[in-house]
Design a protein around this motif. Structure first.
Motif, PDB file in Angstrom:
ATOM      1  N   ASP A   1      -2.348  -5.857 -13.405  1.00 43.80           N
ATOM      2  CA  ASP A   1      -2.584  -4.455 -13.089  1.00 43.80           C
ATOM      3  C   ASP A   1      -1.402  -3.887 -12.306  1.00 43.80           C
ATOM      4  N   LEU A   2      -0.803  -2.809 -12.816  1.00 45.49           N
ATOM      5  CA  LEU A   2       0.364  -2.204 -12.175  1.00 45.49           C
ATOM      6  C   LEU A   2       0.035  -1.602 -10.815  1.00 45.49           C
ATOM      7  N   ASP A   3      -1.116  -0.990 -10.690  1.00 45.98           N
ATOM      8  CA  ASP A   3      -1.481  -0.392  -9.410  1.00 45.98           C
ATOM      9  C   ASP A   3      -1.661  -1.463  -8.332  1.00 45.98           C
ATOM     10  N   GLU A   4      -2.202  -2.600  -8.733  1.00 48.56           N
ATOM     11  CA  GLU A   4      -2.342  -3.703  -7.771  1.00 48.56           C
ATOM     12  C   GLU A   4      -0.965  -4.219  -7.360  1.00 48.56           C
TER      13      GLU A   4
ATOM     14  N   ILE B   1       0.395  -4.347  -3.471  1.00 43.07           N
ATOM     15  CA  ILE B   1       0.923  -5.575  -2.867  1.00 43.07           C
ATOM     16  C   ILE B   1       2.353  -5.355  -2.376  1.00 43.07           C
ATOM     17  N   THR B   2       3.159  -4.667  -3.162  1.00 43.90           N
ATOM     18  CA  THR B   2       4.553  -4.400  -2.794  1.00 43.90           C
ATOM     19  C   THR B   2       4.625  -3.533  -1.542  1.00 43.90           C
ATOM     20  N   ILE B   3       3.791  -2.518  -1.467  1.00 45.47           N
ATOM     21  CA  ILE B   3       3.803  -1.634  -0.294  1.00 45.47           C
ATOM     22  C   ILE B   3       3.291  -2.381   0.940  1.00 45.47           C
TER      23      ILE B   3
ATOM     24  N   GLU C   1       8.775   0.849 -14.704  1.00 40.70           N
ATOM     25  CA  GLU C   1       7.560   1.124 -15.472  1.00 40.70           C
ATOM     26  C   GLU C   1       7.857   2.072 -16.633  1.00 40.70           C
ATOM     27  N   GLN C   2       8.623   3.124 -16.382  1.00 39.36           N
ATOM     28  CA  GLN C   2       8.937   4.089 -17.440  1.00 39.36           C
ATOM     29  C   GLN C   2       9.727   3.447 -18.578  1.00 39.36           C
TER      30      GLN C   2
ATOM     31  N   ALA D   1       0.850   8.370  -5.008  1.00 39.51           N
ATOM     32  CA  ALA D   1       1.108   9.729  -5.491  1.00 39.51           C
ATOM     33  C   ALA D   1       2.495   9.827  -6.131  1.00 39.51           C
ATOM     34  N   TYR D   2       3.467   9.167  -5.550  1.00 36.81           N
ATOM     35  CA  TYR D   2       4.836   9.181  -6.076  1.00 36.81           C
ATOM     36  C   TYR D   2       4.873   8.565  -7.472  1.00 36.81           C
ATOM     37  N   VAL D   3       4.310   7.373  -7.592  1.00 40.09           N
ATOM     38  CA  VAL D   3       4.304   6.674  -8.885  1.00 40.09           C
ATOM     39  C   VAL D   3       3.469   7.452  -9.899  1.00 40.09           C
ATOM     40  N   SER D   4       2.358   8.014  -9.460  1.00 38.31           N
ATOM     41  CA  SER D   4       1.527   8.815 -10.346  1.00 38.31           C
ATOM     42  C   SER D   4       2.292  10.040 -10.854  1.00 38.31           C
TER      43      SER D   4
END
Length: 192
Positions: A170-173, A177-179, A160-161, A91-94
């Motif tokens: 894939d950025l979401d992946e 993985i990071t989290i 990303e910005q 949600a934060y990244v979104s």
């Protein structure tokens, strides 16, 4: 006697337009003159709502923090600490993706020590603390974990910005993985 504000022109609607301006053109374009032009009013009319540009930016920062908090709190369902932190992270990244200018405003409050800015930011910290308490860390380690998570999410969003992720992965992946690595680290670091 102060001039009356334009009918239908309240602070919330002005901040919404300021947020759109920020998202479309960046915070550097959020000026009283540009905002007035977008609202089709004269710049002095904005002084019914703001004490100059720093006050506009402070109120936009608070507006952004409140919007971010609303999205993060909606993401946290209480399912499990892992699910909630992953959902909050997404949600934060979104939010940063959808609202790059408003997100920038949350970081650029003219006076971060302002009580209202602090209160808006504390709600986000409190939400993260509540979720991370399920890791059964002591109070200091929980706060360290909040700082670490914020650093990860802000760093990811900022890179990303600015086009820092050029690979075709894939950025979401990458975020997931990071989290997950963050969880593994916090669960193994101690602090209980």
């Amino acid at each position: 006697m102060s001039p009356r504000p334009k009918i239908g022109l309240d602070l919330a609607s002005i901040l919404e337009v300021a947020g759109i301006l920020a998202d479309q053109h960046g915070m550097q374009e959020v000026t009283l003159a540009n905002l007035a032009k977008k609202l089709k009013i004269r710049p002095p009319s904005l002084y019914n709502h703001f004490n100059g540009l720093p006050d506009l930016r402070k109120k936009l920062a608070i507006y952004g923090l409140e919007k971010l908090y609303a999205e993060l709190s909606q993401a946290a369902t209480g399912a499990s600490v892992h699910d909630d932190i992953l959902a909050i992270s997404k949600a934060y990244v979104s939010f940063a993706r959808k609202h790059p200018g408003i997100y920038e405003a949350t970081l650029l409050a003219p006076d971060p020590e302002d009580v209202n800015v602090q209160l808006a930011g504390e709600k986000i910290v409190d939400l993260a603390v509540q979720v991370l308490k399920a890791l059964d860390l002591n109070e200091d380690y929980t706060l360290h974990a909040v700082r670490g998570l914020r650093s990860i999410l802000h760093g990811f969003s900022a890179l990303e910005q600015r086009g820092g992720f050029k690979m075709s992965l894939d950025l979401d992946e990458s975020l997931i993985i990071t989290i997950k690595a963050f969880f593994a680290g916090m669960e193994n670091i101690g602090g209980r």
